[in-house]
Design an enzyme around this catalytic site. Structure first.
Site, mmCIF file in Angstrom:
data_model
loop_
_atom_site.group_PDB
_atom_site.id
_atom_site.type_symbol
_atom_site.label_atom_id
_atom_site.label_comp_id
_atom_site.label_asym_id
_atom_site.label_seq_id
_atom_site.Cartn_x
_atom_site.Cartn_y
_atom_site.Cartn_z
ATOM 1 C CD GLU A 211 41.075 46.600 60.225
ATOM 2 O OE1 GLU A 211 42.015 45.836 60.508
ATOM 3 O OE2 GLU A 211 39.827 45.998 60.231
ATOM 4 N NE ARG A 279 46.837 32.610 66.853
ATOM 5 C CZ ARG A 279 47.865 31.940 66.357
ATOM 6 N NH1 ARG A 279 48.548 32.748 65.638
ATOM 7 N NH2 ARG A 279 48.392 30.861 66.753
ATOM 8 C CB ALA A 327 47.866 33.744 77.009
ATOM 9 C CG HIS A 451 50.175 61.586 95.603
ATOM 10 N ND1 HIS A 451 49.527 61.892 94.326
ATOM 11 C CD2 HIS A 451 51.086 62.520 95.976
ATOM 12 C CE1 HIS A 451 49.970 63.325 94.140
ATOM 13 N NE2 HIS A 451 50.926 63.300 95.038
HETATM 14 P P1 FAD Z 1 48.581 27.704 71.850
HETATM 15 O O1 FAD Z 1 49.441 28.263 72.597
HETATM 16 O O2 FAD Z 1 48.444 27.622 70.246
HETATM 17 O O3 FAD Z 1 49.266 26.075 72.210
HETATM 18 C C1 FAD Z 1 48.879 25.047 71.452
HETATM 19 C C2 FAD Z 1 49.710 23.783 71.636
HETATM 20 O O4 FAD Z 1 49.204 22.615 71.129
HETATM 21 C C3 FAD Z 1 51.123 24.197 70.684
HETATM 22 O O5 FAD Z 1 52.064 24.061 71.203
HETATM 23 C C4 FAD Z 1 50.869 23.382 69.591
HETATM 24 O O6 FAD Z 1 52.057 22.694 68.775
HETATM 25 C C5 FAD Z 1 50.175 21.961 70.176
HETATM 26 N N1 FAD Z 1 49.503 21.151 69.427
HETATM 27 C C6 FAD Z 1 48.251 21.512 68.654
HETATM 28 N N2 FAD Z 1 47.884 20.228 68.164
HETATM 29 C C7 FAD Z 1 48.617 19.338 68.643
HETATM 30 C C8 FAD Z 1 48.498 17.922 68.439
HETATM 31 N N3 FAD Z 1 47.431 17.049 67.733
HETATM 32 N N4 FAD Z 1 49.356 17.046 68.918
HETATM 33 C C9 FAD Z 1 50.315 17.816 69.959
HETATM 34 N N5 FAD Z 1 50.396 19.006 70.239
HETATM 35 C C10 FAD Z 1 49.425 19.679 69.459
HETATM 36 N N6 FAD Z 1 47.479 36.482 74.034
HETATM 37 C C11 FAD Z 1 47.513 37.295 75.286
HETATM 38 O O7 FAD Z 1 46.820 36.904 76.154
HETATM 39 N N7 FAD Z 1 48.444 38.250 75.389
HETATM 40 C C12 FAD Z 1 49.268 38.773 74.379
HETATM 41 O O8 FAD Z 1 50.128 39.754 74.741
HETATM 42 C C13 FAD Z 1 49.343 37.967 73.170
HETATM 43 N N8 FAD Z 1 50.179 38.065 72.257
HETATM 44 C C14 FAD Z 1 50.095 37.518 71.206
HETATM 45 C C15 FAD Z 1 50.839 37.864 70.176
HETATM 46 C C16 FAD Z 1 51.040 37.208 68.874
HETATM 47 C C17 FAD Z 1 52.171 37.525 67.989
HETATM 48 C C18 FAD Z 1 50.219 36.221 68.808
HETATM 49 C C19 FAD Z 1 50.178 35.157 67.616
HETATM 50 C C20 FAD Z 1 49.463 35.842 69.872
HETATM 51 C C21 FAD Z 1 49.267 36.556 70.920
HETATM 52 N N9 FAD Z 1 48.361 35.992 71.930
HETATM 53 C C22 FAD Z 1 48.524 36.825 73.196
HETATM 54 C C23 FAD Z 1 47.465 35.057 71.825
HETATM 55 C C24 FAD Z 1 48.032 33.811 72.706
HETATM 56 O O9 FAD Z 1 49.360 33.558 72.149
HETATM 57 C C25 FAD Z 1 46.914 32.509 72.561
HETATM 58 O O10 FAD Z 1 45.727 32.956 72.946
HETATM 59 C C26 FAD Z 1 47.586 31.422 73.342
HETATM 60 O O11 FAD Z 1 48.669 31.047 73.110
HETATM 61 C C27 FAD Z 1 46.335 30.415 73.267
HETATM 62 O O12 FAD Z 1 46.747 29.362 74.283
HETATM 63 P P2 FAD Z 1 46.275 27.965 73.816
HETATM 64 O O13 FAD Z 1 47.254 26.905 74.805
HETATM 65 O O14 FAD Z 1 45.041 27.402 73.620
HETATM 66 O O15 FAD Z 1 47.176 27.456 72.324
HETATM 67 P P1 NAI Z 2 42.370 40.436 65.155
HETATM 68 O O1 NAI Z 2 41.205 39.724 64.880
HETATM 69 O O2 NAI Z 2 42.769 41.287 66.230
HETATM 70 O O3 NAI Z 2 42.847 41.447 63.806
HETATM 71 C C1 NAI Z 2 42.566 41.125 62.243
HETATM 72 C C2 NAI Z 2 42.349 42.666 61.568
HETATM 73 O O4 NAI Z 2 42.257 41.972 60.300
HETATM 74 C C3 NAI Z 2 40.703 42.887 62.046
HETATM 75 O O5 NAI Z 2 40.758 44.326 62.192
HETATM 76 C C4 NAI Z 2 40.041 42.552 60.522
HETATM 77 O O6 NAI Z 2 39.077 43.622 60.407
HETATM 78 C C5 NAI Z 2 41.307 42.912 59.661
HETATM 79 N N1 NAI Z 2 41.071 42.111 58.196
HETATM 80 C C6 NAI Z 2 40.592 40.781 58.229
HETATM 81 N N2 NAI Z 2 40.780 40.416 56.781
HETATM 82 C C7 NAI Z 2 41.083 41.775 56.095
HETATM 83 C C8 NAI Z 2 41.337 42.046 54.771
HETATM 84 N N3 NAI Z 2 41.080 41.042 53.727
HETATM 85 N N4 NAI Z 2 41.769 42.994 54.497
HETATM 86 C C9 NAI Z 2 42.035 43.925 55.176
HETATM 87 N N5 NAI Z 2 42.091 43.683 56.659
HETATM 88 C C10 NAI Z 2 41.246 42.598 57.119
HETATM 89 O O7 NAI Z 2 43.675 39.476 64.547
HETATM 90 P P2 NAI Z 2 45.276 39.213 64.786
HETATM 91 O O8 NAI Z 2 45.822 40.716 64.953
HETATM 92 O O9 NAI Z 2 45.684 38.362 63.544
HETATM 93 O O10 NAI Z 2 45.170 38.495 66.019
HETATM 94 C C11 NAI Z 2 44.688 37.193 66.232
HETATM 95 C C12 NAI Z 2 44.193 37.119 67.877
HETATM 96 O O11 NAI Z 2 45.501 36.917 68.475
HETATM 97 C C13 NAI Z 2 43.737 38.287 68.470
HETATM 98 O O12 NAI Z 2 42.317 38.406 68.204
HETATM 99 C C14 NAI Z 2 44.152 38.019 69.920
HETATM 100 O O13 NAI Z 2 42.980 37.354 70.456
HETATM 101 C C15 NAI Z 2 45.382 37.588 69.692
HETATM 102 N N6 NAI Z 2 46.676 38.416 70.201
HETATM 103 C C16 NAI Z 2 46.515 39.117 71.585
HETATM 104 C C17 NAI Z 2 47.547 39.892 71.534
HETATM 105 C C18 NAI Z 2 47.192 40.631 73.095
HETATM 106 O O14 NAI Z 2 46.199 40.156 74.002
HETATM 107 N N7 NAI Z 2 48.202 41.825 73.441
HETATM 108 C C19 NAI Z 2 48.573 40.348 70.923
HETATM 109 C C20 NAI Z 2 48.221 39.654 69.563
HETATM 110 C C21 NAI Z 2 47.511 38.821 69.322
#
Ligand code: FAD
Ligand code: NAI
Length: 474
Positions: A211, A279, A327, A451
């Site tokens: 990190e 992201r 989300a 409780h």
């Molecule tokens: P997305 O879910 O990315 O959906 C966008 C859609 O648009 C996709 O299906 C894509 O294919 C489609 N699309 C893009 N461009 C085009 C185009 N030009 N034409 C047609 N289709 C297109 N968030 C939480 O709140 N809680 C969590 O626990 C959580 N866990 C996560 C775990 C992981 C591993 C990751 C990667 C993310 C997690 N997130 C979580 C983040 C969450 O997934 C995103 O914030 C959420 O999906 C965003 O929703 P969205 O609808 O904006 O975009």
């Molecule tokens: P993040 O922004 O949460 O964390 C990325 C981490 O990588 C940071 O701590 C940053 O300091 C570190 N980092 C960046 N460049 C680096 C480098 N070169 N070397 C070492 N460390 C470095 O991003 P993450 O975990 O990829 O998740 C993306 C997003 O997806 C989150 O910000 C969140 O919005 C969403 N998400 C939400 C979840 C939830 O709600 N439970 C679960 C998973 C994802």
């Protein structure tokens, strides 16, 4: 002749599909376009959240947590088992089946709401026209009164650690490993790094997280981050803070990771490396040159507080616009945009968006951290209550963590609630509701909590803010 719609939504993630359903509820004629293709080649609605994010990660977190507890906790309960084993193929089958059921559910919801669900690529043209390129069939131009852009986000790829999705992988591939890597490296101790690190560590991987920041969970309240750091360490997660990735080289043997920390250059050998450093908004191929949409310097679609872009009738919501990439934030923006399109009054309270990290213990918060309140100059008081003093947490054998509340001294306003502990992601809902309704700390104090329940810890923390905790010394 081109087809005409009241609303065309591009993207069917939690932002897009929810906006489409809300618009349909308003009686609008709606199309929703999505191009998501899963690794098995099948197209599916639901976006990142359902296919490669929230849902599959929580499925694996649950499975791996049960495995961990069966090994380490059952004995304390007096439960004896034979050797506890793990079948990764079965675990992954369950994960895939949950995803399939839920994404199929979205397709069903779109149909039930009489939304035209279009599988393929959407591109915004000038004049609120949308070019739709189906996965099979001819390109079509749709005409829309309103367009909602909801194209989400995609993992950031580092130039010195390019994804090959075999050895150096993104979070999606890391959710679909078919075996437990012996040594797993993770770049980034953010939300993904901690959740996926927990999954594979519980299943037996030796996990090292690199990190760049000097503090763990820099966005969380410091008291909470301190507890988290200790717990993660005791779970065997080796988190190297102040460590910046310099390079990663994949070979037949695994990945050699080079990073720098305060002691200078370091090398780490792992079998697989997950890069989870954030992201970026995904707008590839979305906008025609003359579409009129503005991106900011980080690639987000520029919108106002109500998710309106510069082009009249075109909205953008979810991960592709400013604000936390969550989300529930995207879904609520979808509801707001659809309500505004229908001519209703709508707004979103961006100050009260909950964050949850689904590690064990879970971490959840809403509002400001103590550090943020201090920096604002406002006089404040704090109260906290440890789960070690909660009867329910003891019964659950999950006593690590606490609830902390930060409130204004002058008018008793709740400024932030921070939880690390069992079911923190569920407990935070009470805090969000209280803040959404502008409840005072006293309102929480006078609310009756069942409780024995974990929610009593929220009650006691509120009491503690005025030195009135009943079940813990003040
Ligand atoms: P997305 O879910 O990315 O959906 C966008 C859609 O648009 C996709 O299906 C894509 O294919 C489609 N699309 C893009 N461009 C085009 C185009 N030009 N034409 C047609 N289709 C297109 N968030 C939480 O709140 N809680 C969590 O626990 C959580 N866990 C996560 C775990 C992981 C591993 C990751 C990667 C993310 C997690 N997130 C979580 C983040 C969450 O997934 C995103 O914030 C959420 O999906 C965003 O929703 P969205 O609808 O904006 O975009
Ligand atoms: P993040 O922004 O949460 O964390 C990325 C981490 O990588 C940071 O701590 C940053 O300091 C570190 N980092 C960046 N460049 C680096 C480098 N070169 N070397 C070492 N460390 C470095 O991003 P993450 O975990 O990829 O998740 C993306 C997003 O997806 C989150 O910000 C969140 O919005 C969403 N998400 C939400 C979840 C939830 O709600 N439970 C679960 C998973 C994802």
């Amino acid at each position: 002749m081109s087809r005409k719609f009241d609303v065309v939504v591009i993207g069917a993630g939690p932002a897009g599909y929810v906006s489409a359903i809300r618009a349909a509820q308003h009686g609008k004629h709606v199309a929703c376009i999505d191009e998501w293709q899963n690794k098995d080649g099948k197209y599916a609605f639901g976006g990142t959240c359902l296919n490669a994010g929230c849902i599959p990660s929580k499925a694996l977190l649950e499975s791996s947590e049960l495995y961990h507890r069966a090994q380490h906790e059952f004995k304390k309960h007096g439960i004896t088992t034979g050797d506890v084993g793990i079948d990764i193929a079965a675990m992954q089958k369950r994960r895939a089946s949950i995803v399939r059921q839920l994404t199929g559910g979205i397709a069903g919801l779109l149909k039930a709401n009489k939304i035209e669900a279009l599988v393929g690529h959407g591109k915004l043209l000038a004049g609120r026209k949308v070019e739709f390129t189906p996965v099979d069939g001819d390109v079509e131009v749709l005409e829309a009164q309103h367009v909602i852009l909801a194209t989400g986000s995609t993992p950031i790829e580092l130039p010195m650690a390019k994804f090959d999705q075999e050895k150096i992988v993104d979070s999606w591939s890391a959710l679909e490993f078919d075996a437990v890597p012996g040594r797993l490296g993770i770049v980034g101790a953010g939300v993904i790094g901690l959740e996926l690190g927990s999954v594979w560590a519980r299943l037996g991987a030796e996990v090292t997280v690199i990190e760049a920041m000097g503090d763990l969970l820099f966005m969380a309240d410091r008291d909470i981050a301190k507890v988290a750091g200790k717990d993660f360490k005791s779970q065997g997660l080796d988190i190297k803070l102040g460590a910046r990735l310099v390079g990663a080289t994949a070979s037949a043997d695994g990945v050699t990771v080079n990073y720098e920390d305060q002691h200078g250059p370091q090398t780490l050998a792992v079998d697989k490396l997950v890069v989870a450093v954030g992201r970026r908004p995904f707008t590839d191929g979305l906008l025609a040159d003359d579409a009129g949409i503005q991106l900011d310097d980080r690639g987000f679609i520029e919108v106002d507080e109500e998710c309106r872009t510069r082009v009249k009738g075109v909205y953008a919501i979810g991960d592709c616009v400013r604000g936390p990439m969550l989300a529930h934030k995207g879904s609520e923006e979808g509801v707001m945009a659809a309500d505004l399109i229908a001519g209703e009054v709508a707004e979103l309270n961006y100050d009260v968006i909950p964050s949850v990290i689904y590690t064990a213990p879970e971490i959840a918060w809403v509002g400001q951290t103590e550090e943020q309140v201090k920096a604002s100059g406002r006089e404040y008081k704090t109260g906290s209550f440890p789960f070690a003093a909660s009867g329910r947490a003891k019964a659950m054998e999950q006593t690590s963590g606490m609830v902390k509340i930060i409130s204004a001294t002058d008018d008793d306003e709740i400024l932030g609630i921070h939880i690390i502990g069992p079911m923190a992601g569920e407990l935070i809902a009470e805090a969000v509701l209280a803040m959404e309704f502008s409840a005072s700390t006293e309102d929480l104090q006078r609310t009756i909590h069942a409780h024995p329940s974990l929610a009593e810890a929220v009650h006691e923390a509120a009491l503690a803010a005025d030195k009135r905790a009943l079940n813990y010394p003040n």
